[in-house]
Design a protein around this motif. Sequence first.
Motif, PDB file in Angstrom:
ATOM      1  N   MET A   1       0.840  -1.182   0.000  1.00 49.96           N
ATOM      2  CA  MET A   1       0.000   0.000   0.000  1.00 49.96           C
ATOM      3  C   MET A   1       0.886   1.246   0.000  1.00 49.96           C
ATOM      4  N   THR A   2       0.421   2.243  -0.690  1.00 48.09           N
ATOM      5  CA  THR A   2       1.072   3.550  -0.693  1.00 48.09           C
ATOM      6  C   THR A   2       0.222   4.498   0.139  1.00 48.09           C
ATOM      7  N   ILE A   3       0.883   5.320   0.926  1.00 50.78           N
ATOM      8  CA  ILE A   3       0.198   6.412   1.614  1.00 50.78           C
ATOM      9  C   ILE A   3       0.651   7.700   0.956  1.00 50.78           C
ATOM     10  N   LYS A   4      -0.324   8.516   0.604  1.00 47.07           N
ATOM     11  CA  LYS A   4      -0.022   9.794  -0.042  1.00 47.07           C
ATOM     12  C   LYS A   4      -0.629  10.911   0.803  1.00 47.07           C
ATOM     13  N   LEU A   5       0.126  11.973   0.950  1.00 46.23           N
ATOM     14  CA  LEU A   5      -0.374  13.181   1.585  1.00 46.23           C
ATOM     15  C   LEU A   5      -0.432  14.259   0.514  1.00 46.23           C
ATOM     16  N   LEU A   6      -1.627  14.787   0.287  1.00 44.32           N
ATOM     17  CA  LEU A   6      -1.832  15.878  -0.673  1.00 44.32           C
ATOM     18  C   LEU A   6      -2.068  17.158   0.108  1.00 44.32           C
ATOM     19  N   ALA A   7      -1.430  18.236  -0.295  1.00 45.01           N
ATOM     20  CA  ALA A   7      -1.615  19.515   0.392  1.00 45.01           C
ATOM     21  C   ALA A   7      -1.612  20.643  -0.625  1.00 45.01           C
ATOM     22  N   ILE A   8      -2.386  21.670  -0.316  1.00 42.18           N
ATOM     23  CA  ILE A   8      -2.449  22.866  -1.165  1.00 42.18           C
ATOM     24  C   ILE A   8      -1.339  23.832  -0.732  1.00 42.18           C
ATOM     25  N   GLY A   9      -0.526  24.258  -1.674  1.00 43.09           N
ATOM     26  CA  GLY A   9       0.484  25.289  -1.410  1.00 43.09           C
ATOM     27  C   GLY A   9       1.756  24.769  -0.792  1.00 43.09           C
ATOM     28  N   LYS A  10       2.873  25.403  -1.158  1.00 46.53           N
ATOM     29  CA  LYS A  10       4.177  24.949  -0.663  1.00 46.53           C
ATOM     30  C   LYS A  10       4.450  25.454   0.753  1.00 46.53           C
ATOM     31  N   THR A  11       5.383  24.788   1.410  1.00 46.53           N
ATOM     32  CA  THR A  11       5.833  25.210   2.735  1.00 46.53           C
ATOM     33  C   THR A  11       6.940  26.234   2.537  1.00 46.53           C
ATOM     34  N   ASP A  12       6.743  27.427   3.086  1.00 43.09           N
ATOM     35  CA  ASP A  12       7.757  28.460   2.870  1.00 43.09           C
ATOM     36  C   ASP A  12       8.652  28.698   4.085  1.00 43.09           C
ATOM     37  N   HIS A  13       8.484  27.897   5.133  1.00 43.64           N
ATOM     38  CA  HIS A  13       9.365  27.993   6.304  1.00 43.64           C
ATOM     39  C   HIS A  13      10.423  26.892   6.208  1.00 43.64           C
ATOM     40  N   THR A  14      11.686  27.279   6.061  1.00 43.46           N
ATOM     41  CA  THR A  14      12.737  26.274   5.842  1.00 43.46           C
ATOM     42  C   THR A  14      12.909  25.339   7.036  1.00 43.46           C
ATOM     43  N   ASP A  15      12.758  25.858   8.266  1.00 42.30           N
ATOM     44  CA  ASP A  15      12.881  24.980   9.437  1.00 42.30           C
ATOM     45  C   ASP A  15      11.781  23.928   9.454  1.00 42.30           C
ATOM     46  N   LEU A  16      10.581  24.347   9.140  1.00 35.25           N
ATOM     47  CA  LEU A  16       9.449  23.431   9.088  1.00 35.25           C
ATOM     48  C   LEU A  16       9.650  22.404   7.976  1.00 35.25           C
ATOM     49  N   GLN A  17      10.121  22.854   6.825  1.00 30.69           N
ATOM     50  CA  GLN A  17      10.363  21.949   5.710  1.00 30.69           C
ATOM     51  C   GLN A  17      11.438  20.929   6.069  1.00 30.69           C
ATOM     52  N   SER A  18      12.437  21.346   6.812  1.00 31.93           N
ATOM     53  CA  SER A  18      13.496  20.438   7.244  1.00 31.93           C
ATOM     54  C   SER A  18      12.937  19.309   8.132  1.00 31.93           C
ATOM     55  N   LEU A  19      12.052  19.665   9.041  1.00 32.37           N
ATOM     56  CA  LEU A  19      11.416  18.651   9.905  1.00 32.37           C
ATOM     57  C   LEU A  19      10.514  17.722   9.085  1.00 32.37           C
TER      58      LEU A  19
END
Length: 157
Positions: A1-19
Amino acid sequence: MTIKLLAIGKTDHTDLQSLIDDYQKRLGFYVKFEFEIIPDLKKTKNLSEDQQKQKEGELILGKLNSTDVMIVLDENGKQLDSVNFSQYLQKHMNSGIKQLVFVIGGPYGFSPEVYQKANGKLSLSKMTFSHQMIRLFMIEQLYRGFTILKNEPYHHR
């Protein structure tokens, strides 16, 4: 099984993106995981909330396969603790589905068509969080769920 997370809009906080990247990498040891970003709508200034939800809904539904099981993350959805969420994941894995898709909507939620197509609604909290934070929380909970299923110590640290 594949799990996919779909979200609207990119993450613009680099610290958050790193986590997010860190937990996404960890999650890959347990399950095939995909995180797909649907770009923010352009020129929304002249759109009503309903029009924006409608356009985002069309983009979300366009990313689904006919056999996907779609769960929307919604403030009115069912709330589960981490152990029950791990059991929820196990139940879906046991059902033989190909892809389980969790969807984080835009700032105004989902269109009626997305709700109609959804196979379920989950809420991560009664509190309101930014859509960018929810990405991290959801990926971390997916990771936590798999460590619980594998009886690994992460859940009790």
